[in-house]
Scaffold this motif. Sequence first.
Motif, PDB file in Angstrom:
ATOM      1  N   GLY A  83       0.859  -1.072   0.006  1.00 48.28           N
ATOM      2  CA  GLY A  83      -0.132   0.077  -0.203  1.00 48.28           C
ATOM      3  C   GLY A  83       0.817   1.179  -0.184  1.00 48.28           C
ATOM      4  N   GLN A  84       0.477   2.297  -0.822  1.00 51.66           N
ATOM      5  CA  GLN A  84       1.194   3.454  -0.808  1.00 51.66           C
ATOM      6  C   GLN A  84       0.357   4.590  -0.876  1.00 51.66           C
ATOM      7  OE1 GLN A  84       4.458   4.318  -1.769  1.00 51.66           O
ATOM      8  NE2 GLN A  84       5.230   2.117  -1.659  1.00 51.66           N
ATOM      9  N   ALA A  85       0.779   5.726  -0.531  1.00 51.87           N
ATOM     10  CA  ALA A  85       0.077   7.163  -0.424  1.00 51.87           C
ATOM     11  C   ALA A  85      -0.201   7.204  -1.848  1.00 51.87           C
ATOM     12  CB  ALA A  85       0.956   8.103   0.036  1.00 51.87           C
ATOM     13  N   LYS A 116       8.066  -0.649  -3.714  1.00 51.87           N
ATOM     14  CA  LYS A 116       8.376   0.303  -4.283  1.00 51.87           C
ATOM     15  C   LYS A 116       7.493   1.287  -4.469  1.00 51.87           C
ATOM     16  CE  LYS A 116      12.849  -1.649  -5.706  1.00 51.87           C
ATOM     17  NZ  LYS A 116      13.870  -2.025  -6.655  1.00 51.87           N
ATOM     18  N   ARG A 117       7.460   2.557  -4.890  1.00 55.80           N
ATOM     19  CA  ARG A 117       6.792   3.514  -5.228  1.00 55.80           C
ATOM     20  C   ARG A 117       6.655   3.560  -6.890  1.00 55.80           C
ATOM     21  NH1 ARG A 117       2.923   6.851  -3.132  1.00 55.80           N
ATOM     22  NH2 ARG A 117       2.499   8.819  -4.288  1.00 55.80           N
ATOM     23  N   VAL A 118       5.848   2.994  -7.583  1.00 52.69           N
ATOM     24  CA  VAL A 118       5.777   2.808  -9.185  1.00 52.69           C
ATOM     25  C   VAL A 118       4.747   3.604  -9.539  1.00 52.69           C
ATOM     26  CG1 VAL A 118       5.955   1.090 -10.674  1.00 52.69           C
ATOM     27  CG2 VAL A 118       7.354   0.581  -8.829  1.00 52.69           C
ATOM     28  N   LEU A 119       4.879   3.746 -10.835  1.00 51.08           N
ATOM     29  CA  LEU A 119       3.840   4.310 -11.796  1.00 51.08           C
ATOM     30  C   LEU A 119       4.260   3.692 -13.146  1.00 51.08           C
ATOM     31  CD1 LEU A 119       3.377   7.991 -10.886  1.00 51.08           C
ATOM     32  CD2 LEU A 119       1.806   6.273 -10.422  1.00 51.08           C
ATOM     33  N   ARG A 120       3.346   3.261 -13.770  1.00 45.52           N
ATOM     34  CA  ARG A 120       3.332   2.753 -15.262  1.00 45.52           C
ATOM     35  C   ARG A 120       2.700   3.773 -16.051  1.00 45.52           C
ATOM     36  NH1 ARG A 120       1.022  -2.975 -13.988  1.00 45.52           N
ATOM     37  NH2 ARG A 120       2.568  -3.993 -12.640  1.00 45.52           N
ATOM     38  N   SER A 121       3.508   3.990 -17.206  1.00 45.47           N
ATOM     39  CA  SER A 121       3.188   4.947 -18.206  1.00 45.47           C
ATOM     40  C   SER A 121       2.810   4.391 -19.474  1.00 45.47           C
ATOM     41  CB  SER A 121       4.096   6.168 -18.229  1.00 45.47           C
ATOM     42  OG  SER A 121       3.768   7.210 -18.975  1.00 45.47           O
ATOM     43  N   VAL A 180       9.358   6.121  -8.916  1.00 46.83           N
ATOM     44  CA  VAL A 180       9.347   7.501  -8.579  1.00 46.83           C
ATOM     45  C   VAL A 180      10.336   7.930  -7.750  1.00 46.83           C
ATOM     46  CG1 VAL A 180       7.101   7.694 -10.024  1.00 46.83           C
ATOM     47  CG2 VAL A 180       7.269   7.296  -7.406  1.00 46.83           C
ATOM     48  N   ILE A 181      10.783   7.069  -6.932  1.00 49.15           N
ATOM     49  CA  ILE A 181      11.834   7.731  -5.657  1.00 49.15           C
ATOM     50  C   ILE A 181      13.138   7.447  -6.318  1.00 49.15           C
ATOM     51  CG2 ILE A 181      12.454   7.051  -3.525  1.00 49.15           C
ATOM     52  CD1 ILE A 181       9.561   8.174  -3.533  1.00 49.15           C
ATOM     53  N   GLU A 182      13.472   6.341  -6.887  1.00 48.67           N
ATOM     54  CA  GLU A 182      14.981   6.319  -7.687  1.00 48.67           C
ATOM     55  C   GLU A 182      14.858   7.027  -8.801  1.00 48.67           C
ATOM     56  OE1 GLU A 182      15.978   2.270  -7.754  1.00 48.67           O
ATOM     57  OE2 GLU A 182      15.519   1.819  -5.545  1.00 48.67           O
ATOM     58  N   ARG A 183      13.741   7.570  -9.370  1.00 46.87           N
ATOM     59  CA  ARG A 183      13.584   8.284 -10.529  1.00 46.87           C
ATOM     60  C   ARG A 183      14.394   7.437 -11.705  1.00 46.87           C
ATOM     61  NH1 ARG A 183      12.084  13.332  -9.902  1.00 46.87           N
ATOM     62  NH2 ARG A 183      13.363  14.077 -11.959  1.00 46.87           N
ATOM     63  N   ARG A 184      13.879   6.533 -11.899  1.00 47.62           N
ATOM     64  CA  ARG A 184      14.292   5.526 -13.031  1.00 47.62           C
ATOM     65  C   ARG A 184      13.398   4.773 -13.899  1.00 47.62           C
ATOM     66  NH1 ARG A 184      16.204   0.368 -11.976  1.00 47.62           N
ATOM     67  NH2 ARG A 184      16.019  -0.270  -9.944  1.00 47.62           N
ATOM     68  N   ILE A 185      13.591   4.387 -15.113  1.00 44.77           N
ATOM     69  CA  ILE A 185      12.485   3.356 -15.429  1.00 44.77           C
ATOM     70  C   ILE A 185      13.068   2.060 -15.186  1.00 44.77           C
ATOM     71  CG2 ILE A 185      12.010   2.198 -17.514  1.00 44.77           C
ATOM     72  CD1 ILE A 185      11.938   4.868 -19.202  1.00 44.77           C
ATOM     73  N   ILE A 186      12.557   1.312 -14.382  1.00 46.20           N
ATOM     74  CA  ILE A 186      12.866  -0.112 -14.181  1.00 46.20           C
ATOM     75  C   ILE A 186      12.663  -1.262 -14.977  1.00 46.20           C
ATOM     76  CG2 ILE A 186      12.703   0.351 -11.527  1.00 46.20           C
ATOM     77  CD1 ILE A 186      10.129  -0.858 -11.322  1.00 46.20           C
ATOM     78  N   ARG A 187      11.756  -0.951 -15.877  1.00 48.67           N
ATOM     79  CA  ARG A 187      11.441  -1.858 -17.118  1.00 48.67           C
ATOM     80  C   ARG A 187      10.620  -1.254 -18.195  1.00 48.67           C
ATOM     81  NH1 ARG A 187       7.143  -6.773 -15.883  1.00 48.67           N
ATOM     82  NH2 ARG A 187       7.842  -6.132 -13.574  1.00 48.67           N
ATOM     83  N   LEU A 188      11.014  -1.421 -19.345  1.00 44.96           N
ATOM     84  CA  LEU A 188      10.398  -0.795 -20.383  1.00 44.96           C
ATOM     85  C   LEU A 188       9.818  -1.899 -21.248  1.00 44.96           C
ATOM     86  CD1 LEU A 188       9.822   1.788 -22.051  1.00 44.96           C
ATOM     87  CD2 LEU A 188      12.100   1.344 -23.408  1.00 44.96           C
ATOM     88  N   VAL A 189       8.792  -2.091 -21.491  1.00 51.15           N
ATOM     89  CA  VAL A 189       8.174  -3.228 -22.388  1.00 51.15           C
ATOM     90  C   VAL A 189       7.780  -2.708 -23.673  1.00 51.15           C
ATOM     91  CG1 VAL A 189       6.055  -4.558 -22.279  1.00 51.15           C
ATOM     92  CG2 VAL A 189       7.295  -4.176 -20.056  1.00 51.15           C
ATOM     93  N   ASP A 190       8.378  -3.533 -24.513  1.00 56.66           N
ATOM     94  CA  ASP A 190       7.723  -2.988 -25.848  1.00 56.66           C
ATOM     95  C   ASP A 190       7.420  -4.419 -26.643  1.00 56.66           C
ATOM     96  OD1 ASP A 190       7.681  -2.257 -28.383  1.00 56.66           O
ATOM     97  OD2 ASP A 190       9.634  -1.020 -28.365  1.00 56.66           O
TER      98      ASP A 190
END
Length: 642
Positions: free
Chosen positions: A95-97, A150-155, A181-191
């Motif tokens: 659970g995240q804010a 981790k605090r993650v967003l998918r885009s 969004v905390i480490e400020r990096r893409i952890i996975r790019l799915v194509d």
Amino acid sequence: METHPLDPLSAEEIDAVRETLADEGKLSPGARFPLILPEEPPKEAVERGEGAVDRRARAVVLDTANGDTFDAVVSLTDRKLLSWRQVPTREHPYGQAPVMLQEYADVEEIVKADQGWRDAMALRGVEDLDLVFVTPLSPGQFGFPDEVGKRVLRSLFFVRHHADDSPWAHPVEGLIAYVDVIERRIIRLVDTGVVPVPDECGNFDEASVGPPRTSLRPLEITQPDGPSFTVTGHHVTWENWRFRISFNAREGLVLHQLAFRDGGVDRQVVYRASIAEMVVPYADPSDTRFWISYFDLGEYSLGSCVNSLVLGCDCLGEIHYFDAVLADAEGRPYVARNAICMHEEDYGVLWKHTDVITGAAETRRSRRLVISFFTTVGNYDYGFYWYLYQDGTIQMEAKLTGVVFTGAAGEDFAFGTQIAPGLVAPYHQHLFCARLDMNVDGPANSVHETDIAPLPMGDDNRYGNAFQPRRTLIARESEAARMADPAAGRYWTVSNSGSCNRLGQPVGYKLTPHASPTLFAHPDSAVAKRAAFATRHLWVTRYHPDERYPAGDYPNQHAGGAGLPEWTAADRPLEDQDLVLWHTFGSTHIPRTEDWPVMPVEYAGFTLKPVGFFDRNPALDLPATTGGACAHTAQGDSCDHS
């Protein structure tokens, strides 16, 4: 004017929250405020009305340097920190804010700086990256090791032909960025491969659709003597209704202490009414969209996305507006002007009879009070309308409009509708959960489920025409997760056995669902575990001040099981108790071509009606309407056009 315990937070109180936490040394340089909400006092303290009640606020604080999240309660009366608890975001069930507006900009910056993403866009022929619309979305919870804790967003991504072009017409299919969004990096790019970006535009401004029609003549709504309601601070009286209004960043509009004056006595009906959660699950199982299931309150703070309403567009007539005071990510107050609209509407005939013997006719027109707000969450716009009627009825109506979420695919796409060349809108649902803290003539209430049942042929039903209502007491929470049944005419009545009408019957109010499907996702799916509230039309719980949101306090990236499933496991008795109804309603959206490029309003809702609450029709004393209010009726004639 003295502050009431149920009033919304003021700007000064929001400042006091931030300043108190700073004084206590709780705010690191990276501290941000996903939420600051009023912490309402227990119902008993408010109902007693004895002396001053401590004004409190709850703050969710996120340390953007390391992802630590804290839940704080501050006494605004004493300027004192009452509790400070770290939220276990790295432990199951996580659970995240909720997502903050600033994080949308952060994700766009992170993504557009990533060379792998830039190369993927180049493969698709997208050259001007400034015209790419980055869409950060809540990721759900699937147990993926690189996301857990981790605090993650998918885009997903959309492109525009120019700065004012609607991006939803041009989705970039098959490319998803998983962003920490905390480490400020893409952890996975799915194509998953290149799909042509649909080229046709979906703009709906006048320049795009052509000049507006000229056939409409003016329609004026006037109240030359002003409206019939009275507003004192956040307290409203209208006809026989008395209630309070508040607004917060999570739920938006809240109605408090709804009471109806009957024989000179203000009789309580509902202590607190709000929309407490909603989920928008998508039916597309592809890698692109299998994870999409927005919790617009718990993940996106629906109230913070409120629109400032415009006279003549959003509201028509003699309007009273309420502003909303909210907090930004820095914990500083700002004002959303005209957040709540309140006005009266004519609603046709309320009651009517023509005596066939004497020819005498009586007609009374219905007027309703409308309290509403609109909010925009990404592509969708939602209006929430509470209606109060002169016969004691309460109605909630959600209005769904905006722009459907899109993808790129051919006409053979199995999980959505092709709405323009190469453009599809996936199937999805919008499921809302209303929290109705009932108080029918006091807190000692019970709930009965009523089905209309035909009787079998026999001595008591020789001609086969008989049917009867069959009432079943919902005695415990284990029995209280219920489904609507339109074939049986099912409804649920909240009654008070300690308060009877003149015929000796317990007074009550019935909840009538506007039958719609519950969650279609498989019971073992991630979204079904997280949105268990949406698997039933009705839940009933014993009132507890900490039980506020049906999917729990932190549904963002939560693994599920919080909220209603957790609370009802206690199996508390429900007869003659202080009760809360949780009602799921909504819309299953199989998009149409007519929903593009902007969707005509879809409606969903429910009604609460008095059942034996009054001794007779409470609207008998309404005055007759004369023809002066009707365009083509002679002066002095009665008017009954609906």
